[in-house]
Design a protein around this motif. Structure first.
Motif, mmCIF file in Angstrom:
data_model
loop_
_atom_site.group_PDB
_atom_site.id
_atom_site.type_symbol
_atom_site.label_atom_id
_atom_site.label_comp_id
_atom_site.label_asym_id
_atom_site.label_seq_id
_atom_site.Cartn_x
_atom_site.Cartn_y
_atom_site.Cartn_z
ATOM 1 N N THR A 133 40.329 43.210 78.525
ATOM 2 C CA THR A 133 41.746 42.998 77.800
ATOM 3 C C THR A 133 42.516 41.685 78.468
ATOM 4 O O THR A 133 42.273 41.394 79.455
ATOM 5 C CB THR A 133 42.704 44.239 78.319
ATOM 6 N N TYR A 166 43.452 54.505 69.930
ATOM 7 C CA TYR A 166 44.083 54.241 70.915
ATOM 8 C C TYR A 166 45.161 55.262 70.694
ATOM 9 O O TYR A 166 45.416 55.733 69.655
ATOM 10 C CB TYR A 166 44.458 52.876 70.960
ATOM 11 N N LEU A 182 43.080 60.237 70.870
ATOM 12 C CA LEU A 182 43.550 58.709 70.727
ATOM 13 C C LEU A 182 43.522 58.682 69.172
ATOM 14 O O LEU A 182 42.505 58.507 68.724
ATOM 15 C CB LEU A 182 42.361 58.015 71.378
ATOM 16 N N LEU A 206 49.039 51.711 76.904
ATOM 17 C CA LEU A 206 48.097 51.733 75.891
ATOM 18 C C LEU A 206 46.893 52.404 76.633
ATOM 19 O O LEU A 206 46.244 51.743 77.244
ATOM 20 C CB LEU A 206 47.459 50.328 75.353
ATOM 21 N N TYR A 207 46.340 53.444 75.910
ATOM 22 C CA TYR A 207 44.856 54.152 76.105
ATOM 23 C C TYR A 207 44.018 53.928 75.086
ATOM 24 O O TYR A 207 44.350 54.061 73.856
ATOM 25 C CB TYR A 207 45.378 55.659 76.419
ATOM 26 N N PHE A 208 42.877 53.470 75.438
ATOM 27 C CA PHE A 208 42.105 53.071 74.353
ATOM 28 C C PHE A 208 40.550 53.209 74.737
ATOM 29 O O PHE A 208 40.215 53.361 75.847
ATOM 30 C CB PHE A 208 42.146 51.672 73.902
ATOM 31 N N SER A 210 36.275 52.837 72.704
ATOM 32 C CA SER A 210 35.543 52.298 71.241
ATOM 33 C C SER A 210 34.076 52.801 71.301
ATOM 34 O O SER A 210 33.541 53.367 72.292
ATOM 35 C CB SER A 210 35.492 50.793 71.537
ATOM 36 N N ILE A 225 37.420 56.196 78.405
ATOM 37 C CA ILE A 225 38.755 55.892 77.931
ATOM 38 C C ILE A 225 39.531 54.812 78.887
ATOM 39 O O ILE A 225 39.779 55.284 80.220
ATOM 40 C CB ILE A 225 39.657 57.014 77.849
ATOM 41 N N TRP A 227 43.183 51.969 79.901
ATOM 42 C CA TRP A 227 44.096 51.933 79.846
ATOM 43 C C TRP A 227 44.886 50.595 80.298
ATOM 44 O O TRP A 227 44.360 49.922 81.166
ATOM 45 C CB TRP A 227 45.221 53.225 80.653
#
Length: 231
Positions: A133, A166, A182, A206-208, A210, A225, A227
């Motif tokens: 990120t 998310y 999410l 923000l928790y996300f 993919s 997950i 964050w």
């Protein structure tokens, strides 16, 4: 190896034009001819058309540069992010593999036509997505992503993008323990993905997570997950 281009454009206007073309072609008579009825037709009306109509209205409100505002841009981006996954589902689930759908049908909808000759079926994704990120801009989280174990940005063979899910929670609220918590979803085909938030959400968490998705709509494994604090 030459990468196969995604059939969905990235430009707002081109997506709008293509989606309008698809809806205009898929009349009740066409649905009857290609065998779309019952629960499938209910999904089209209650899910696809609802998200399409929302996207269409957002685009038409935004399209005049003289009347364009940051709020209208955000509304359009959110409506488009909700619409694109169901647009892909319409193509993959209703049209692409349907033996009653002809190449003329596909092209009339704005979808790619089938190629003649046999081909190897696309495999279900088997690897995870790795993410890093960037929080250097206020109220934005940019996610750089690539295939696990790879040093480049190329997606695995047969994969057309990643599904990103998310949720935003205040500090002190319990962290999500399962991916089903999410509840926001974005589909992206080219790294990086940037999520934009409001000023009120700055400082929240923000928790996300993919996973890859191939051209048949099959999903790969979730990653853990993660964050980050919204800057």
């Amino acid at each position: 190896m030459v990468k196969k281009a995604d059939w969905l454009p990235r430009n707002h206007k081109e997506i709008y034009d293509k989606a309008n073309r698809t809806v205009a072609y898929l009349t009740s008579a066409v649905f009857a001819r290609i065998g779309i009825a019952g629960a499938a037709q209910t999904w089209y009306q209650n899910t696809y058309m609802v998200k399409y109509t929302k996207f269409k209205a957002a685009y038409e409100s935004w399209q005049n540069p003289a009347e364009r505002t940051p709020t209208k841009t955000t509304i359009l981006q959110e409506a488009e992010e909700e619409f694109l996954p169901v647009y892909r589902q319409l193509y993959n689930g209703f049209m692409r593999e349907n033996p009653l759908v002809t190449n003329d049908d596909l092209q009339s909808c704005g979808f790619p036509k089938r190629h003649s000759g046999g081909k190897t079926p696309v495999k279900k994704p088997g690897t995870q997505i790795e993410m890093e990120t960037d929080t250097s801009n206020p109220a934005e989280v940019t996610i750089h992503y690539h295939d696990a174990g790879s040093h480049g940005i190329a997606k695995p063979e047969g994969v057309h993008g990643g599904e990103f899910v998310y949720v935003v929670r205040a500090a002190g609220e319990p962290a999500p323990k399962d991916w089903s918590e999410l509840t926001n979803s974005v589909f992206d085909t080219r790294t990086p993905l940037t999520l934009t938030f409001t000023g009120e959400q700055r400082g929240m968490i923000l928790y996300f997570a993919s996973r890859w998705e191939n051209t048949r709509g099959e999903k790969g494994p979730w990653n853990d997950i993660q964050w980050v604090i919204i800057p």
